[in-house]
Scaffold this motif. Structure first.
Motif, PDB file in Angstrom:
ATOM      1  N   ALA A  94     -21.968 -19.990  53.122  1.00 44.75           N
ATOM      2  CA  ALA A  94     -21.462 -19.172  52.013  1.00 44.75           C
ATOM      3  C   ALA A  94     -20.451 -18.154  52.535  1.00 44.75           C
ATOM      4  N   ALA A  95     -19.353 -18.001  51.808  1.00 42.41           N
ATOM      5  CA  ALA A  95     -18.313 -17.069  52.250  1.00 42.41           C
ATOM      6  C   ALA A  95     -17.514 -16.587  51.056  1.00 42.41           C
ATOM      7  N   GLY A  96     -16.790 -15.530  51.257  1.00 43.90           N
ATOM      8  CA  GLY A  96     -15.829 -15.047  50.276  1.00 43.90           C
ATOM      9  C   GLY A  96     -14.636 -14.530  51.050  1.00 43.90           C
ATOM     10  N   ASN A  97     -13.460 -14.600  50.440  1.00 41.58           N
ATOM     11  CA  ASN A  97     -12.265 -14.207  51.170  1.00 41.58           C
ATOM     12  C   ASN A  97     -11.114 -14.069  50.196  1.00 41.58           C
ATOM     13  N   PRO A 107     -13.013   0.205  49.026  1.00 46.54           N
ATOM     14  CA  PRO A 107     -14.309   0.038  49.703  1.00 46.54           C
ATOM     15  C   PRO A 107     -15.120  -1.110  49.112  1.00 46.54           C
ATOM     16  N   ARG A 108     -15.081  -1.242  47.786  1.00 47.82           N
ATOM     17  CA  ARG A 108     -15.859  -2.322  47.169  1.00 47.82           C
ATOM     18  C   ARG A 108     -15.308  -3.700  47.542  1.00 47.82           C
ATOM     19  N   ALA A 109     -14.004  -3.795  47.729  1.00 45.20           N
ATOM     20  CA  ALA A 109     -13.411  -5.067  48.136  1.00 45.20           C
ATOM     21  C   ALA A 109     -13.881  -5.426  49.553  1.00 45.20           C
ATOM     22  N   ASP A 111     -16.597  -4.368  51.009  1.00 45.27           N
ATOM     23  CA  ASP A 111     -18.038  -4.666  50.951  1.00 45.27           C
ATOM     24  C   ASP A 111     -18.320  -6.038  50.334  1.00 45.27           C
ATOM     25  N   ALA A 112     -17.485  -6.443  49.375  1.00 43.51           N
ATOM     26  CA  ALA A 112     -17.737  -7.729  48.701  1.00 43.51           C
ATOM     27  C   ALA A 112     -17.711  -8.870  49.732  1.00 43.51           C
ATOM     28  N   ILE A 113     -16.765  -8.786  50.656  1.00 42.79           N
ATOM     29  CA  ILE A 113     -16.628  -9.867  51.647  1.00 42.79           C
ATOM     30  C   ILE A 113     -17.650  -9.728  52.772  1.00 42.79           C
ATOM     31  N   THR A 114     -17.728  -8.527  53.346  1.00 44.38           N
ATOM     32  CA  THR A 114     -18.676  -8.371  54.472  1.00 44.38           C
ATOM     33  C   THR A 114     -20.114  -8.527  53.981  1.00 44.38           C
ATOM     34  N   GLY A 190     -10.401 -24.643  61.383  1.00 40.62           N
ATOM     35  CA  GLY A 190      -9.052 -24.291  60.948  1.00 40.62           C
ATOM     36  C   GLY A 190      -8.956 -24.591  59.467  1.00 40.62           C
ATOM     37  N   PRO A 191      -7.767 -24.922  58.985  1.00 42.06           N
ATOM     38  CA  PRO A 191      -7.627 -25.155  57.544  1.00 42.06           C
ATOM     39  C   PRO A 191      -8.193 -26.498  57.074  1.00 42.06           C
ATOM     40  N   PHE A 192      -9.167 -26.410  56.195  1.00 39.29           N
ATOM     41  CA  PHE A 192      -9.748 -27.574  55.521  1.00 39.29           C
ATOM     42  C   PHE A 192      -9.613 -27.316  54.031  1.00 39.29           C
ATOM     43  N   GLU A 195     -11.236 -26.078  47.019  1.00 38.68           N
ATOM     44  CA  GLU A 195     -10.758 -25.324  45.859  1.00 38.68           C
ATOM     45  C   GLU A 195     -10.875 -23.824  46.089  1.00 38.68           C
ATOM     46  N   GLY A 196     -12.047 -23.386  46.538  1.00 35.66           N
ATOM     47  CA  GLY A 196     -12.309 -21.948  46.682  1.00 35.66           C
ATOM     48  C   GLY A 196     -11.344 -21.282  47.630  1.00 35.66           C
ATOM     49  N   ALA A 197     -11.196 -21.840  48.832  1.00 28.92           N
ATOM     50  CA  ALA A 197     -10.363 -21.190  49.846  1.00 28.92           C
ATOM     51  C   ALA A 197      -8.886 -21.397  49.533  1.00 28.92           C
ATOM     52  N   TRP A 198      -8.536 -22.588  49.119  1.00 29.42           N
ATOM     53  CA  TRP A 198      -7.108 -22.916  48.973  1.00 29.42           C
ATOM     54  C   TRP A 198      -6.437 -22.069  47.898  1.00 29.42           C
ATOM     55  N   THR A 210       4.398 -24.536  55.493  1.00 26.00           N
ATOM     56  CA  THR A 210       4.581 -23.731  56.707  1.00 26.00           C
ATOM     57  C   THR A 210       3.340 -23.819  57.567  1.00 26.00           C
ATOM     58  N   TRP A 211       2.197 -23.728  56.921  1.00 24.80           N
ATOM     59  CA  TRP A 211       0.930 -23.734  57.650  1.00 24.80           C
ATOM     60  C   TRP A 211       0.725 -25.095  58.348  1.00 24.80           C
ATOM     61  N   ARG A 212       0.945 -26.177  57.584  1.00 22.13           N
ATOM     62  CA  ARG A 212       0.733 -27.510  58.156  1.00 22.13           C
ATOM     63  C   ARG A 212       1.620 -27.728  59.377  1.00 22.13           C
TER      64      ARG A 212
HETATM   65  C1  HXC Z   1      -7.944  -7.333  46.289  1.00 21.59           C
HETATM   66  C2  HXC Z   1     -10.015  -7.834  45.399  1.00 21.59           C
HETATM   67  C3  HXC Z   1      -9.650  -9.204  45.258  1.00 21.59           C
HETATM   68  C4  HXC Z   1      -8.330  -9.581  45.662  1.00 21.59           C
HETATM   69  C5  HXC Z   1     -11.688  -8.974  44.556  1.00 21.59           C
HETATM   70  N1  HXC Z   1     -11.277  -7.758  44.949  1.00 21.59           N
HETATM   71  N2  HXC Z   1     -10.706  -9.879  44.735  1.00 21.59           N
HETATM   72  N3  HXC Z   1      -9.178  -6.923  45.918  1.00 21.59           N
HETATM   73  N4  HXC Z   1      -7.517  -8.618  46.188  1.00 21.59           N
HETATM   74  N5  HXC Z   1      -7.892 -10.834  45.548  1.00 21.59           N
HETATM   75  C6  HXC Z   1     -12.023  -6.522  44.877  1.00 21.59           C
HETATM   76  C7  HXC Z   1     -12.283  -6.126  43.432  1.00 21.59           C
HETATM   77  O1  HXC Z   1     -11.167  -5.453  42.885  1.00 21.59           O
HETATM   78  C8  HXC Z   1     -13.480  -5.206  43.588  1.00 21.59           C
HETATM   79  O2  HXC Z   1     -13.118  -3.929  44.054  1.00 21.59           O
HETATM   80  C9  HXC Z   1     -14.256  -5.861  44.709  1.00 21.59           C
HETATM   81  O3  HXC Z   1     -13.328  -6.684  45.439  1.00 21.59           O
HETATM   82  C10 HXC Z   1     -15.351  -6.752  44.209  1.00 21.59           C
HETATM   83  O4  HXC Z   1     -14.773  -7.714  43.337  1.00 21.59           O
HETATM   84  P1  HXC Z   1     -15.648  -8.575  42.322  1.00 21.59           P
HETATM   85  O5  HXC Z   1     -14.768  -9.568  41.687  1.00 21.59           O
HETATM   86  O6  HXC Z   1     -16.435  -7.661  41.454  1.00 21.59           O
HETATM   87  O7  HXC Z   1     -16.692  -9.234  43.308  1.00 21.59           O
HETATM   88  P2  HXC Z   1     -17.339 -10.612  43.296  1.00 21.59           P
HETATM   89  O8  HXC Z   1     -17.486 -11.193  41.943  1.00 21.59           O
HETATM   90  O9  HXC Z   1     -18.559 -10.479  44.096  1.00 21.59           O
HETATM   91  O10 HXC Z   1     -16.262 -11.506  44.054  1.00 21.59           O
HETATM   92  C11 HXC Z   1     -16.463 -11.907  45.315  1.00 21.59           C
HETATM   93  C12 HXC Z   1     -15.199 -12.378  45.940  1.00 21.59           C
HETATM   94  C13 HXC Z   1     -14.539 -13.504  45.137  1.00 21.59           C
HETATM   95  C14 HXC Z   1     -15.547 -12.852  47.324  1.00 21.59           C
HETATM   96  C15 HXC Z   1     -14.309 -11.191  46.036  1.00 21.59           C
HETATM   97  O11 HXC Z   1     -13.248 -13.798  45.636  1.00 21.59           O
HETATM   98  C16 HXC Z   1     -15.310 -14.786  45.136  1.00 21.59           C
HETATM   99  O12 HXC Z   1     -16.271 -14.934  44.422  1.00 21.59           O
HETATM  100  N6  HXC Z   1     -14.908 -15.784  45.945  1.00 21.59           N
HETATM  101  C17 HXC Z   1     -15.549 -17.137  45.955  1.00 21.59           C
HETATM  102  C18 HXC Z   1     -15.763 -17.676  47.267  1.00 21.59           C
HETATM  103  C19 HXC Z   1     -14.566 -17.685  48.183  1.00 21.59           C
HETATM  104  O13 HXC Z   1     -13.782 -16.735  48.230  1.00 21.59           O
HETATM  105  N7  HXC Z   1     -14.443 -18.769  48.953  1.00 21.59           N
HETATM  106  C20 HXC Z   1     -13.383 -18.891  49.924  1.00 21.59           C
HETATM  107  C21 HXC Z   1     -13.935 -18.617  51.260  1.00 21.59           C
HETATM  108  S1  HXC Z   1     -12.830 -19.181  52.479  1.00 21.59           S
HETATM  109  P3  HXC Z   1     -12.878  -2.650  43.057  1.00 21.59           P
HETATM  110  O14 HXC Z   1     -12.646  -1.495  43.991  1.00 21.59           O
HETATM  111  O15 HXC Z   1     -11.678  -2.989  42.222  1.00 21.59           O
HETATM  112  O16 HXC Z   1     -14.121  -2.501  42.232  1.00 21.59           O
HETATM  113  C22 HXC Z   1     -13.233 -18.515  53.953  1.00 21.59           C
HETATM  114  C23 HXC Z   1     -12.709 -19.228  55.162  1.00 21.59           C
HETATM  115  C24 HXC Z   1     -11.497 -18.636  55.690  1.00 21.59           C
HETATM  116  O17 HXC Z   1     -13.893 -17.561  54.063  1.00 21.59           O
HETATM  117  C25 HXC Z   1     -10.815 -19.516  56.706  1.00 21.59           C
HETATM  118  C26 HXC Z   1      -9.617 -20.224  56.141  1.00 21.59           C
HETATM  119  C27 HXC Z   1      -8.887 -21.065  57.154  1.00 21.59           C
END
Ligand code: HXC
Length: 281
Positions: A94-97, A107-109, A111-114, A190-192, A195-198, A210-212
């Motif tokens: 599980a991840a978010g990014n 700060p909430r942004a 915290d959402a990821i970490t 690396g890049p796979f 939908e979520g990440a892309w 560019t990335w490829r």
């Molecule tokens: C700036 C953002 C933002 C964005 C959210 N926030 N998206 N800030 N740019 N694009 C901020 C919000 O404004 C808010 O802060 C805080 O983050 C929390 O946002 P919420 O939407 O309320 O949180 P939540 O619903 O929990 O969303 C979680 C999420 C979301 C991670 C932020 O993107 C998500 O659900 N993602 C799904 C999974 C995902 O991302 N998968 C890809 C992983 S890829 P404020 O201050 O406004 O309240 C990966 C691999 C990387 O990790 C390697 C690649 C090669």
């Protein structure tokens, strides 16, 4: 690539297993005989994936709605899972990014990821580990990090901090629990395309091209390639591998690191001018 009973009757939990790479890995462990538990935040995603898996592998997939940022919810989920018997393996997937200029992160942004990537991974890992240690059960943990867990990366700072933390967690616990049949490894993809990440990380065709082009292999990874590496690290046959982080990226991160790697941009004429003693093959 593997014999069809490689993971026979192993119970494997994949966090974020309802979609993306976690879903691809889930299908692969089912093909190899495992029983699968998936968890995620969205019931509809989990239900759809479980139905898909049940059609091909009847009765071998369970799912739990769980936001792994919530330590109490993680504990409740693990208690429920263990009522049917112990897990044998955990995949922290599980991840978010998202891409952001770091000075604009709230700060909430951050915290959402970490919260998902570091804290959530720690809650699930520690919860499984405590149970395995209590029962003297063999267990293995595989965490999906990123190559920037070593290097850091601009514009994905919360994810980079968290993935580096997961690497540290992996290497620390590999030593602390290694004498009690629990091992921990990680994969740094690396890049796979998923939908979520892309959608979040490669928003335009131009960025994708560019990335490829930066990758020595000149292509992105295929889910099956990552799934087979994960299976190898989960299997009992690799039990002497502990505390390892394996990159699977077509050489991408080394390409960014080597001092003279930019020389691939030189033309034949530039090579001739630069090195008159050149012996052309
Ligand atoms: C700036 C953002 C933002 C964005 C959210 N926030 N998206 N800030 N740019 N694009 C901020 C919000 O404004 C808010 O802060 C805080 O983050 C929390 O946002 P919420 O939407 O309320 O949180 P939540 O619903 O929990 O969303 C979680 C999420 C979301 C991670 C932020 O993107 C998500 O659900 N993602 C799904 C999974 C995902 O991302 N998968 C890809 C992983 S890829 P404020 O201050 O406004 O309240 C990966 C691999 C990387 O990790 C390697 C690649 C090669």
């Amino acid at each position: 690539m593997y014999r069809s009973d490689l993971l026979q009757d192993k119970r494997v939990l994949i966090t974020g297993g309802g979609s993306g790479l976690g879903k691809s890995l889930g299908r692969r462990v089912l093909e190899l005989g495992a029983h699968l538990v998936i968890c995620g935040r969205r019931a509809d995603t989990l239900d759809a994936t479980r139905a898909e898996f049940d059609a091909d592998f009847p009765g071998r997939t369970a799912s739990h709605v769980c936001d792994i940022r919530d330590a109490d919810a993680v504990e409740a989920m693990l208690e429920t899972i263990w009522q049917d018997g112990p897990l044998d393996a955990l995949v922290n997937n599980a991840a978010g990014n998202f891409l952001a200029k770091s000075e604009e992160l709230s700060p909430r942004a951050f915290d959402a990821i970490t919260g998902i990537v570091l804290n959530g991974t720690a809650y699930v890992t520690l919860g499984c580990g405590r149970r395995w240690l209590r029962d003297g059960h063999v267990g293995t943990v595989l965490s999906i990090v990123a190559t920037y867990a070593w290097t850091g990366s601009a514009y994905v700072v919360p994810s980079a901090c968290a993935k580096a933390g997961v690497r540290a967690l992996t290497q620390s616990l590999a030593v602390e629990w290694g004498d009690r049949n629990i091992r921990l490894n990680a994969i740094a993809p690396g890049p796979f395309p998923t939908e979520g990440a892309w959608d979040r990380l490669v928003p335009t065709q131009e960025l994708e091209d560019t990335w490829r082009n930066r990758i020595p292999a000149k292509r992105f990874g295929e889910h099956g390639e990552l799934a087979d590496l994960a299976v190898f690290l989960l299997a009992d046959q690799s039990s002497y591998i502990n505390g390892e982080v394996v990159a699977i990226d077509g050489g991408e991160w080394l390409k960014g690191a080597g001092q003279f790697n930019f020389m691939d941009a030189l033309s034949e004429q530039q090579w001739d001018a630069m090195n008159p003693k050149r012996k052309k093959g």
